[in-house]
Design a protein around this motif. Structure first.
Motif: not given
Length: 919
Positions: A508, A511-512, A534
């Protein structure tokens, strides 16, 4: 001794105050700085004599042991190690491993420091403790870290710590006193009475008031010189002059004594058996002792002054020194001392005339042993010397890389960078590139230049991407983090583009990172869904401390304060358990800000204060600046005008100097919110308009809207309004929805938006924002001459502001209420029963109320158990309680106040749409 103390009345008074305070249960520390021979050691002797009835522990730094981790700490604590098992288990393991008393994995240097503080507290007992450390400039880095850590956290233990060091010792944060030379009267009093006046005058002049020089130089004079036949000499440093005097004494000794002195100077352990086995004649040692150059106490040999050791070693020829080191290495083969193997390999390294792979491998083994004890500076020294003895360029670079990483872990950032730079030309291995990149980037971040760190990381990521895409991914995420702190959209964009080109990892964090890069570019619509999407808790479950810290920052950027606090609570717990203190300071920064966003200003201040203390200890300039601005933001709500302005202005100035855009944003936001609360809309507008519109600046746009409207410049509210509305539309949090509606209501003066905003606040986690909305609505209603409706909103706002301690906003609500003909109640501060406590007392009480013992609290807050007890002793009367059992109920009241929703205001119209408020 009293003779040598001529002219030191001020220093004696300082020592008296410290020692007397320790007897009475107050702790303190003092560093005496000065050149060799200035009288530092004698002042320590005076302190020991003053400590009647107290326990005294003493240690000394030895130059040749500076590469042995915790050597000086072991020397200091050796007589009190029988009390080590009174410490918490984690501290026993840490200190035991550091001192070589047990096999254990590497421990945090700060956990060792905490264990040192706890052990000193145990040794203090009820009678007090005097801790004396001489020649600190020659102590190993690990020992200095532990002792300074303990000294900075002294409280109510009854401990007096006095350090003596040369002027250039890099220790900060402790009270200091620089020793100057004696005045002419005091200097003359130290000279022999039978010297002619002209000789006395010349010695006073040449000694520059140095007490040791005044004592030793007369002894080195020839009979003719003592009679007054002195020839002119060139000016020399006093230490060199003293050393010449010692050399003159040595020259008069027999050869056996000179040999014994050289062996003792090369092997600083002072073990009599080892010295004799290496060729030091017993009769030579006895002759040196009769000349008062050394002292023999049982089986331990020590030099009377460090300059005697230096003179004995440096005056010998190179061939004699090499031979002595080889002899000592042979002698240590049979030694049973725990550190004999390490000392032996260092003697072999000192005897090496050129490259020697066998010795280099043994130094690597010594580095491994040092690492298990947490002695990162010693690890660096061993790897560096191993590299110097290595011919193969690849292996040499690998050892330099290991030395650089260890030096970085030890906080020796300049040395780490130099080592990394020397290794770079021969490096092609991805793992080594990553390691060296971490060293260089860490240094830049510590210096407060994350933009430079991000560029270093990006360059390295591109170099390793083809051969190790996973490592490249984590480097690129880290590059985005650096760009976020620096507010640099191009760097973040490059890193995001490179992330897209790598194989997917499923993390994740990717995406962050890409989302944050788009936010920096001003693409709210593209960045917020990526960042927020995310942040699913299930996807974050497998992340470690660095990943969770990154996610917590992303949660703040999307207005999810509760999630940020949840994540940072996990990080803080992990860091306290594992001793990852650098990450702990980072996590406390975001945790404190998240607590502040939820209106818990007392907790937030305590959290940020702890983070600032740790960041200061670590020397992390960037983190110190960021935490300073976060604290200013909290103080703006508490109307600590002087404190907020001082911290914000200092933080912003330093952040601007280093292009720390995020920190500067927080500092300017703090100043803007402070002025807005005080009714100074023009000043608020000036500060808030200087915040960049991208990145984290979107969160401050709502205050900019209000400042523009209240200052009579509604035309300047248009862009920030659309920006905040766009941000809120995509983060979809109740509080941000409500604030966006409040901003629309202020600009458009439309009651429907006010009513919708009040409804949207129901169930959010930001009572401060709800109170601001009700205040703004109440003001609008009063101006519309609807006094009864206005009172309902204003009373609800006042109740929250009083409970939070937001005094300036509460004062505004009272003024508005009076204008409606109402008589507002007096400020109600009882809503937070802990508000009467200091930040440190509050943290101690909170943990004690949860059932933690004094030792548990001390371990979490890096204090001694005695200081924890002292804070509770001070807190109980303030809280009106007499026992620990009453704390849980009191803390329960405070927690209930935090959870209690603000009073609901009547009059919300049922026909106001509750869905999309953005059109």
């Amino acid at each position: 001794m009293p003779v040598v103390l001529h002219g030191r009345a001020e220093e004696q008074a300082q020592i008296d105050r410290l020692v007397d305070g320790a007897r009475e249960g107050r702790s303190g520390a003092l560093v005496f700085r000065g050149p060799a021979g200035i009288g530092k050691s004698v002042l320590l002797e005076y302190a020991a004599l003053r400590a009647t009835g107290m326990r005294v522990v003493r240690g000394v730094g030895i130059e040749s042991e500076a590469a042995l981790p915790f050597a000086a700490l072991h020397l200091l604590l050796r007589t009190g190690l029988d009390r080590i098992h009174a410490l918490p288990d984690a501290q026993v393991r840490a200190l035991g491993a550091a001192l070589g008393l047990r096999d254990a994995p590497p421990q945090s240097r700060f956990l060792v420091g905490l264990a040192t503080l706890s052990l000193l507290s145990e040794l203090a007992g009820d009678g007090g403790l005097l801790c004396l450390m001489d020649d600190v400039q020659w102590c190993d880095e690990a020992s200095v870290d532990a002792l300074v850590f303990a000294a900075r956290r002294l409280g109510a233990e009854g401990i007096a710590m006095i350090f003596a060091a040369r002027p250039d010792l890099p220790v900060t944060g402790l009270p200091e006193h620089c020793l100057a030379g004696l005045d002419d009267t005091a200097a003359a009093a130290l000279l022999p009475a039978d010297l002619p006046p002209q000789v006395r005058e010349r010695l006073v002049q040449e000694s520059a008031g140095n007490p040791l020089a005044l004592i030793e130089l007369p002894a080195a004079l020839t009979p003719e010189q003592r009679a007054g036949r002195l020839s002119p000499v060139g000016a020399m440093p006093v230490a060199e002059r003293i050393q010449e005097a010692f050399l003159a004494q040595m020259a008069a000794l027999p050869e056996a004594a000179r040999t014994a002195l050289l062996v003792a100077a090369a092997e600083s352990s002072g073990e009599l058996a080892t010295l004799v086995a290496a060729g030091a004649p017993l009769d030579g040692l006895e002759a040196a002792e009769r000349s008062r150059l050394i002292g023999i106490n049982g089986t331990a040999v020590g030099f009377r002054h460090p300059l005697i050791r230096a003179a004995a070693y440096q005056s010998a020829s190179v061939s004699r020194r090499l031979a002595v080191h080889r002899a000592l290495a042979d002698a240590l083969i049979s030694s049973t001392s725990p550190d004999a193997a390490d000392r032996r390999i260092w003697h072999l390294a000192a005897a090496a005339l050129g490259p020697d792979e066998g010795v280099a491998r043994q130094l690597e083994e010594a580095a491994g042993r040092a690492r298990t004890r947490g002695g990162h500076a010693a690890v660096a020294a061993a790897y560096q010397r191993a590299a110097e003895l290595t011919v193969d360029p690849v292996r040499r670079s690998a050892r330099l890389a290991a030395a650089a990483l260890a030096a970085s872990d030890a906080g020796l950032t300049d040395r780490a960078a130099a080592l990394a730079a020397s290794a770079t030309p021969d490096v092609d291995d991805p793992a080594m590139i990553v390691a060296l990149t971490q060293v260089r980037a860490h240094r830049e971040v510590e210096l407060g230049t994350p933009l430079a760190a991000g560029r270093i990381i990006l360059d390295a990521a591109l170099r390793v991407a083809a051969r190790d895409p996973e490592q490249a991914t984590w480097l690129l995420v880290e590059a985005v983090r650096c760009a976020w702190f620096a507010g640099d959209a191009p760097l973040a964009g490059q890193a995001a583009t490179a992330l897209h080109e790598l194989p997917a990892t499923g993390s994740p964090l990717v995406g962050q990172a890409v989302g944050l890069a788009r936010l920096l570019a001003g693409d709210l619509a593209g960045g917020l869904p990526l960042t927020g999407g995310a942040l699913d808790p299930s996807g974050l479950a497998g992340l470690g401390v660095p990943g969770l810290t990154f996610a917590a920052g992303a949660a703040l950027a999307t207005g999810r304060a509760a999630l940020c606090e949840e994540l940072t609570e996990r990080v803080v717990a992990d860091c306290r358990r594992s001793g990852m203190i650098g990450w702990l300071a980072f996590a406390l920064q975001d945790q404190g800000f998240a607590q502040g966003m939820q209106g818990r200003y007392g907790e937030a201040r305590a959290t940020l204060d702890e983070g600032l203390r740790l960041a200061t200890d670590l020397g992390h300039e960037h983190r110190v600046i960021h935490l300073t601005c976060c604290l200013a933001w909290i103080l703006a709500h508490q109307e600590d005008v002087a404190g907020c302005r001082a911290r914000a202005e200092d933080g912003v100035r330093r952040a601007d100097d280093r292009k720390l855009v995020l920190a500067a944003t927080l500092g300017r936001w703090a100043l803007g919110r402070l002025e807005l609360g005080r009714g100074n809309s023009d000043a608020a507008l000036e500060q808030l308009e200087r915040i960049p519109p991208t990145g984290f600046g979107a969160l401050a746009a709502a205050d900019l809207v209000e400042a523009a409207v209240r200052s009579g410049r509604p035309e300047r509210a248009g862009e920030p309004l659309e920006r905040y509305v766009t941000w809120a539309r995509h983060v979809r949090q109740p509080a941000s929805d409500a604030v966006a509606l409040r901003c629309r209501a202020l600009v458009e003066q439309d009651e429907a938006h006010f009513l919708a905003a009040v409804r949207a606040h129901d169930g959010d986690d930001q009572p401060y924002e709800q109170a601001r909305t009700r205040l703004a609505y109440g003001e609008w209603l009063r101006r519309a001459r609807r006094r009864a409706d206005a009172r309902t909103q204003l009373r609800a706002a006042l109740e929250v502001f009083d409970r939070l301690g937001a005094e300036s906003w509460a004062r505004r609500a009272r003024t508005e209420l009076r204008a409606t003909g109402d008589v507002p109640a007096a400020p109600r501060r009882a809503g937070d029963p802990l508000s009467v406590l200091t930040a440190q007392e509050r943290e101690v009480v909170r943990l004690a109320a949860a059932g933690a013992s004094n030792r548990d609290i001390a371990a979490q807050l890096f204090l001694s158990p005695r200081t924890v007890g002292y804070h509770l002793y001070k807190a109980f009367p303030k809280l009106g309680i007499t026992s620990r059992a009453q704390l849980a109920a009191l803390a329960g009241v405070a927690a209930a106040e935090r959870r209690r929703p603000p009073a609901r205001a009547g009059g919300v119209r049922a026909d106001v749409p509750g869905g999309r408020y953005w059109v």
